[in-house]
Scaffold this active site. Sequence first.
Site, PDB file in Angstrom:
ATOM      1  N   ASP A  99       0.887  -1.199   0.067  1.00 58.08           N
ATOM      2  CA  ASP A  99       0.253  -0.186  -0.044  1.00 58.08           C
ATOM      3  C   ASP A  99       0.746   1.065   0.199  1.00 58.08           C
ATOM      4  O   ASP A  99       1.609   1.469   0.866  1.00 58.08           O
ATOM      5  CB  ASP A  99      -1.014  -0.126   1.217  1.00 58.08           C
ATOM      6  CG  ASP A  99      -2.179   0.854   1.022  1.00 58.08           C
ATOM      7  OD1 ASP A  99      -2.320   1.706   0.372  1.00 58.08           O
ATOM      8  OD2 ASP A  99      -3.032   0.206   1.738  1.00 58.08           O
ATOM      9  N   ASP A 200      -2.774   4.512  -2.798  1.00 64.03           N
ATOM     10  CA  ASP A 200      -3.678   5.357  -1.891  1.00 64.03           C
ATOM     11  C   ASP A 200      -4.233   6.810  -2.595  1.00 64.03           C
ATOM     12  O   ASP A 200      -3.230   7.599  -2.907  1.00 64.03           O
ATOM     13  CB  ASP A 200      -3.324   5.543  -0.580  1.00 64.03           C
ATOM     14  CG  ASP A 200      -4.285   6.358   0.415  1.00 64.03           C
ATOM     15  OD1 ASP A 200      -5.465   5.408   0.842  1.00 64.03           O
ATOM     16  OD2 ASP A 200      -4.135   7.094   0.698  1.00 64.03           O
ATOM     17  N   GLU A 257      -6.888   4.018  -5.718  1.00 68.39           N
ATOM     18  CA  GLU A 257      -8.077   4.334  -4.984  1.00 68.39           C
ATOM     19  C   GLU A 257      -8.611   5.596  -5.736  1.00 68.39           C
ATOM     20  O   GLU A 257      -7.880   6.654  -5.475  1.00 68.39           O
ATOM     21  CB  GLU A 257      -7.808   4.559  -3.489  1.00 68.39           C
ATOM     22  CG  GLU A 257      -8.931   5.091  -2.687  1.00 68.39           C
ATOM     23  CD  GLU A 257      -8.589   5.479  -1.378  1.00 68.39           C
ATOM     24  OE1 GLU A 257      -9.275   5.414  -0.478  1.00 68.39           O
ATOM     25  OE2 GLU A 257      -7.393   6.349  -1.171  1.00 68.39           O
ATOM     26  N   HIS A 332     -10.703  -1.643   4.926  1.00 68.95           N
ATOM     27  CA  HIS A 332     -10.348  -1.209   6.045  1.00 68.95           C
ATOM     28  C   HIS A 332     -10.848   0.155   6.387  1.00 68.95           C
ATOM     29  O   HIS A 332     -10.706   0.809   7.584  1.00 68.95           O
ATOM     30  CB  HIS A 332      -8.723  -0.936   6.000  1.00 68.95           C
ATOM     31  CG  HIS A 332      -8.052   0.098   4.984  1.00 68.95           C
ATOM     32  ND1 HIS A 332      -7.817  -0.246   3.869  1.00 68.95           N
ATOM     33  CD2 HIS A 332      -7.673   1.342   5.196  1.00 68.95           C
ATOM     34  CE1 HIS A 332      -7.572   0.778   3.091  1.00 68.95           C
ATOM     35  NE2 HIS A 332      -7.359   1.674   4.130  1.00 68.95           N
ATOM     36  N   ASP A 333     -11.371   0.904   5.312  1.00 68.89           N
ATOM     37  CA  ASP A 333     -11.992   2.030   5.560  1.00 68.89           C
ATOM     38  C   ASP A 333     -13.515   1.865   5.628  1.00 68.89           C
ATOM     39  O   ASP A 333     -14.192   3.085   5.563  1.00 68.89           O
ATOM     40  CB  ASP A 333     -11.762   3.101   4.371  1.00 68.89           C
ATOM     41  CG  ASP A 333     -10.512   3.817   4.331  1.00 68.89           C
ATOM     42  OD1 ASP A 333      -9.853   3.620   5.532  1.00 68.89           O
ATOM     43  OD2 ASP A 333      -9.770   4.017   3.300  1.00 68.89           O
TER      44      ASP A 333
END
Length: 573
Positions: A99, A200, A257, A332-333
């Site tokens: 990530d 990200d 993302e 995770h979000d």
Amino acid sequence: MKNKKWWKEAVVYEIYPISFKDSNGDGIGDLRGIISKLDYLKDLGVDVIWICPIYQSPGQDNGYDISDYYAIKPQFGTMDDFDELLKEAHDRGLKIMMDLVLNHTSDEHPWFIESRSSKSSPKRDYYIWHDGKNGLPPNNWESYFGGSVWQLDEKTGQYYLHLYSKYQPDLNWKNEEMIQELYKMIRWWLKKGVDGFRFDAIAHIVKAKGLPDAENPNHLEVVQANQFFSNLEHVHDLLRKLNEEVLMESDIMTVGETSGLGPEQALEYVGNERHELNMVFQFEHMTLDSPSTGTSRWETRSWTLPELKKIMAHWQTTLHNKGWNANYLGNHDQPRQVSRFGNDKEYRVESAKMLATFLLTLEGTPYIYQGEEIGMTNASFKHIQDYKDIETLNFYKLSQMQQVPEDKIMAAIYAKSRDNARTPMQWDASEHAGFSDSKPWMKVNDNYREINVEAALKDPSSIYHHYRKLLALRKQHKVMVYGEYTLLLPEDLELYVYTRTLAEECLLVVLNFGHDTVEFEWPDQLAYDAGELLIGNYEGLPEGESEQKKTIRPYEARVYKLIKKRAQKIHCP
């Protein structure tokens, strides 16, 4: 098969390291904890492990505030531990995807420390600095975590821009020297042997020229200002250059993302001839339970199944043969998928299996988030002190200032907090859920004694074993990977039905998204009859069920391998 790639056939398992497995008893998940569970992941049947940030970081946003791209945060271990993880994963045929945050750094990164030291600093232009306007910030944009995107630096009297927290200053992608430093860093990780990157907030690396005011900014949703820092045209120039100069040198997978776009825009990132990213995460289905005219992502609304079908079908059909989907229902979000899209009470097992069937029978690379394979649920802690997420805590404080009732604040947190997905992994029924020998960094979900890996492994009818069967089927049937998606019954309020077709092979997927038993009549337009039932999430079939009329139980999922009707030469459907 056109444009066949290994990353299209792969299944990704996302690990949030701090919450996955603690190996040294300090209450914090770490790299050696991941190493200890590689056999578990191999047995599950996944191919790629996506590891959320493990770089050196102050931890203001759980690692998405990087202070050293070349170092491992000590709480996770050492670079030697990472090298061992990479080797042990590769020895098992597993790949590692990192990530990587390229939109911003930590305010403790040496670049930023140097940048803020003076206006004449050689690295001043590595970040976005501006004078204010009449004692106010340069514009009225609001950050994703609340408040202005601008933070006044007392020493130099200028403001720096941060789309997220003030501890995460945005990098200036107009600075070529800074860009080359990022290239150098990415090459360093590729030389180590990593197999891909999740980028990200990559859609935000370009900001609108002149930094104009938004007409109606909002501190919770950033709806109006998004047009000035999301998916701007120059992002594609920068990504093509990154791909051409760095990424194309290795056979890796990349996913970006990219919030706030539809599939037509997504093709600008992932189109077969674009040479930017392999795939992007779309967010349209993540906003289903938010009011379309609302101003806060913390608000909720009821949604209908046809709305979900419309979104998913649009992505499935628009990208087919032109680009590639990244499919997920949680991460995770986001809240836990079974609590959001299923029924985490009386039908937790059935709905978790149904959602797994849905995820793994769509065209695109599936992403499984840790704990989904055992049906982990939202936490719903009673006290705000049990929450750790900066976004959640900021929302709570702001809501209190606005005198929102406590029960309403907590109800929103129960539904939408990112911490729902960040509670420690539930390995067994022992104290701390087998995650650690000591008190974890974050409270374990209260239901860990009933919901855990150890129990799931022992139960042949568990959610875990349903995932294993689905993953094995996906490897056996390329139609599940490359087949064309066709939606049936688009307006049905309970059943989600579609086919996947590749050459002469056709699958029919029937999913009940409701808690009622419903009848499903075999569609007349199908040029196929019911054939083999490849997988279902119930034991056996209802008595008296006919070939033409099926009885679909609450949250039931069935996948049929179809056979052609006699004398039929046409394709399915």
